[in-house]
Motif scaffolding. Structure first.
Motif, short mmCIF file in Angstrom:
data_model
loop_
_atom_site.label_atom_id
_atom_site.label_comp_id
_atom_site.label_asym_id
_atom_site.label_seq_id
_atom_site.Cartn_x
_atom_site.Cartn_y
_atom_site.Cartn_z
N VAL A 81 8.33 -9.89 7.83
CA VAL A 81 8.05 -8.58 8.40
C VAL A 81 6.61 -8.18 8.07
CG1 VAL A 81 8.68 -6.13 8.37
CG2 VAL A 81 10.46 -7.89 8.17
N ARG A 82 5.91 -7.65 9.08
CA ARG A 82 4.55 -7.20 8.85
C ARG A 82 4.57 -6.04 7.85
NH1 ARG A 82 -0.21 -7.67 11.44
NH2 ARG A 82 0.76 -8.81 13.16
N PRO A 83 3.85 -6.15 6.75
CA PRO A 83 3.96 -5.13 5.70
C PRO A 83 3.20 -3.84 5.98
CG PRO A 83 2.45 -6.85 5.03
CD PRO A 83 3.03 -7.29 6.34
N LEU A 84 2.22 -3.90 6.89
CA LEU A 84 1.40 -2.73 7.20
C LEU A 84 1.33 -2.54 8.71
CD1 LEU A 84 -1.62 -3.47 4.80
CD2 LEU A 84 0.32 -1.96 4.35
N ASN A 85 1.13 -1.31 9.13
CA ASN A 85 0.93 -1.05 10.55
C ASN A 85 -0.48 -1.51 10.94
OD1 ASN A 85 3.44 0.21 10.96
ND2 ASN A 85 2.64 2.15 10.15
N GLY A 86 -0.59 -2.10 12.13
CA GLY A 86 -1.88 -2.55 12.60
C GLY A 86 -2.38 -3.77 11.86
N GLU A 87 -3.60 -4.22 12.22
CA GLU A 87 -4.20 -5.40 11.60
C GLU A 87 -5.46 -5.02 10.85
OE1 GLU A 87 -4.79 -8.57 14.35
OE2 GLU A 87 -2.68 -9.13 14.34
N HIS A 88 -5.75 -5.79 9.82
CA HIS A 88 -6.93 -5.56 8.99
C HIS A 88 -7.64 -6.89 8.79
CE1 HIS A 88 -5.27 -1.56 8.01
NE2 HIS A 88 -4.11 -2.19 8.06
N GLU A 89 -8.92 -6.84 8.55
CA GLU A 89 -9.69 -8.07 8.40
C GLU A 89 -9.37 -8.79 7.09
OE1 GLU A 89 -11.75 -9.72 10.52
OE2 GLU A 89 -10.87 -8.27 11.91
N ALA A 90 -8.97 -8.05 6.08
CA ALA A 90 -8.72 -8.64 4.76
C ALA A 90 -7.50 -7.97 4.13
CB ALA A 90 -9.94 -8.46 3.86
N TYR A 91 -6.73 -8.78 3.39
CA TYR A 91 -5.53 -8.27 2.72
C TYR A 91 -5.55 -8.68 1.26
CZ TYR A 91 -3.70 -7.59 7.46
OH TYR A 91 -3.53 -7.19 8.76
N ALA A 92 -4.92 -7.85 0.44
CA ALA A 92 -4.76 -8.18 -0.97
C ALA A 92 -3.30 -7.98 -1.37
CB ALA A 92 -5.66 -7.31 -1.84
N LEU A 93 -2.75 -8.98 -2.04
CA LEU A 93 -1.42 -8.86 -2.65
C LEU A 93 -1.65 -8.63 -4.14
CD1 LEU A 93 1.66 -9.09 -2.73
CD2 LEU A 93 1.41 -11.55 -2.90
N ILE A 94 -1.18 -7.49 -4.62
CA ILE A 94 -1.46 -7.05 -5.98
C ILE A 94 -0.16 -6.97 -6.75
CG2 ILE A 94 -2.34 -5.13 -7.36
CD1 ILE A 94 -3.89 -4.37 -4.68
N GLU A 95 -0.19 -7.39 -8.01
CA GLU A 95 0.97 -7.19 -8.87
C GLU A 95 0.53 -6.64 -10.21
OE1 GLU A 95 4.73 -9.73 -9.13
OE2 GLU A 95 3.63 -10.32 -10.95
N VAL A 96 1.26 -5.62 -10.68
CA VAL A 96 1.06 -5.09 -12.03
C VAL A 96 2.37 -5.30 -12.78
CG1 VAL A 96 -0.72 -3.44 -11.40
CG2 VAL A 96 1.67 -2.76 -11.26
#
Length: 483
Positions: free
Chosen positions: A271-286
């Motif tokens: 499933v697409r996690p965000l609406n629309g498209e972006h040039e760059a993505y980051a998967l972050i974990e804390v």
């Protein structure tokens, strides 16, 4: 290289049992071809010792006969480092015991053939964490991880494999056993011998066991998926989060728009996690070992500040463990789905963290100018500067024609990396595929020191010959032959 004489194989069979000396082609097949099928090797036999003493016996007999020995773990490497070219394959798969777990000392002692996931589970059973984590963890083995100094997604917080090893047991090229299995944080008695063998790809000695560091098991974890306008914005986000969250920031994975597109295209149920498209993505974990610490508000405040500053365009924070897993699956599926887009020319490189966005932009532009239509898939571990700068073939181009340009793209990408004082191999090793590249880019004095160490520890050049350093003129070239 000399082939093992039949009497040597008979001697090994008498000690190890006939079932552990594999001679038939069908039984050897899986040991001769590496993960990406770029290379196919040849061997006279596959030897499967069941203890350190048996490893030493095999190496001692082979050294006496001048027979090359190619150590192999899970055979999941990506640089041809475990492919044999004559001699024998020494499989460490049967050395698979967890010898000790000591939660108080925060250490675990494992034999080289232990599968990485089994090491992780043994640590977890003691309410501890062994943080090395990579895509092949269900089949790679800890000896191979040590031999290649594997990285993975947790390097930002815990370091490379080198940072996770306290002691080693190593079989040397003459069959002697060096017992360096010490669980010490401090030992200043001379040279740090273990670091000679970590990352040496089995060319200096054969790791048979290791003492590994453990950490508190995370009890609170939150992941987020963030969209940015550019790699530079993603790097700015990383720096801001690192300052605000400190050691609680345990992962920061970068993906370009093309990477997310192919994951969504080829992964059922994604499933697409965000609406629309972006040039760059980051998967972050804390994460934190404190079960009562609610990390979500801290992450929310940090991302809200980035949104207000225009660094972030959109963000989604996981609300459950299942959503955490769903976000991570987008990143973990990437290597697999890239194969479904045709031929892929891969580069595992590192530059200083401060230069990682400049590298992606510069190298992307250079490759697109060199071959219009090439699809750049530059993803990886922003927090340690390691980028997998992979190129997918242009739509409609013949796969063979594209792969024939591998050396050309090596020169483009590696020249840029070198100009930024980076490394042409970040976490996969050198093996065969980058052996000649190493000679081109490594400091000549460093290469001379490496050759000196090799000849001092393995004067017959029987341990994984031809890998990392080119010492044999008749070995195959390092250019890949397939995909």
């Amino acid at each position: 290289m000399p082939d093992p004489a039949s009497d040597i194989l008979n001697i090994l069979s008498a000690r190890l049992g006939e079932a552990n000396v594999i001679r038939d082609p069908a039984g050897m097949e899986g040991y001769l071809v590496e993960e990406r099928r770029l290379y196919r090797g040849a061997a006279q036999a596959v030897i499967r010792p069941g203890s350190t003493e048996e490893v030493a016996f095999v190496v001692r007999e082979c050294a006496g006969a001048g027979v090359p020995v190619v150590p192999q773990g899970g055979n999941t490497g990506l640089v041809g480092g475990g492919v044999p070219h004559g001699g024998i394959v020494l499989s460490l798969a049967r050395l698979d015991r967890i010898r000790e777990v000591n939660p108080f000392n925060a250490t675990l002692t494992a034999e080289a053939g232990c599968i990485l996931r089994d090491v992780q589970e043994a640590a977890k059973a003691a309410d501890c964490l062994f943080p090395l984590s990579l895509a092949s963890e269900g089949s790679c083995r800890i000896g191979g991880n040590i031999a290649t100094n594997a990285g993975g997604v947790n390097v930002l917080r815990y370091g490379n494999t080198r940072d996770l090893v306290l002691g080693l047991e190593v079989v040397l090229a003459d069959g002697r056993i060096w017992n360096g299995l010490k669980a010490l944080r401090k030992d200043n008695t001379g040279y740090d011998l273990k670091n000679l063998f970590i990352g040496s790809e089995g060319t200096l000695g054969i790791v048979s066991a290791a003492v590994l560091k453990l950490f508190p098991q995370p009890k609170s974890q939150v992941a987020a998926f963030v969209g940015c306008a550019s790699p530079h914005a993603a790097l700015q986000l990383f720096e801001g989060l690192r300052r605000r969250l400190g050691d609680q920031l345990t992962a920061f994975e970068f993906m370009p728009r093309f990477a997310l597109q192919i994951v969504l295209k080829h992964t059922p149920g994604a499933v697409r996690p965000l609406n629309g498209e972006h040039e760059a993505y980051a998967l972050i974990e804390v994460s934190s070992p404190d079960p009562e610490l609610d990390l979500r508000p801290r992450l929310e405040r940090a991302l809200e500040a980035a949104l207000e500053a225009g660094i972030v365009e959109d963000a989604a924070i996981a609300a459950s463990e299942a959503q955490n897993d769903a976000l991570w699956s987008l990143r973990e599926s990437l290597s697999h789905v890239q194969r479904l887009e045709g031929g892929s020319i891969k580069h595992d490189v590192a530059v200083p963290v401060s230069d990682v966005a400049d590298f992606i932009v510069t190298a992307t532009r250079a490759c697109e100018e060199a071959l219009p239509g090439v699809r750049v898939c530059a993803f990886g571990h922003f927090g340690d500067g390691n980028i997998h700068f992979n190129l997918s073939q242009p739509v409609g181009m013949e796969k063979a024609a594209f792969l024939a340009q591998w050396e050309r793209f090596n020169r483009i990408v590696h020249d840029i990396v070198h100009a930024m004082n980076g490394s042409i191999s970040a976490e996969h090793g050198v093996g065969l595929i980058k052996r000649d590249e190493l000679a081109r880019y490594k400091d000549p004095v460093a290469l001379d020191l490496m050759r000196t160490l090799k000849m001092a520890l393995d004067p017959q050049n029987i341990l994984n010959p031809g890998k990392v350093l080119a010492l044999e003129a008749d070995l195959p070239p390092s250019l890949p032959v397939g995909a």
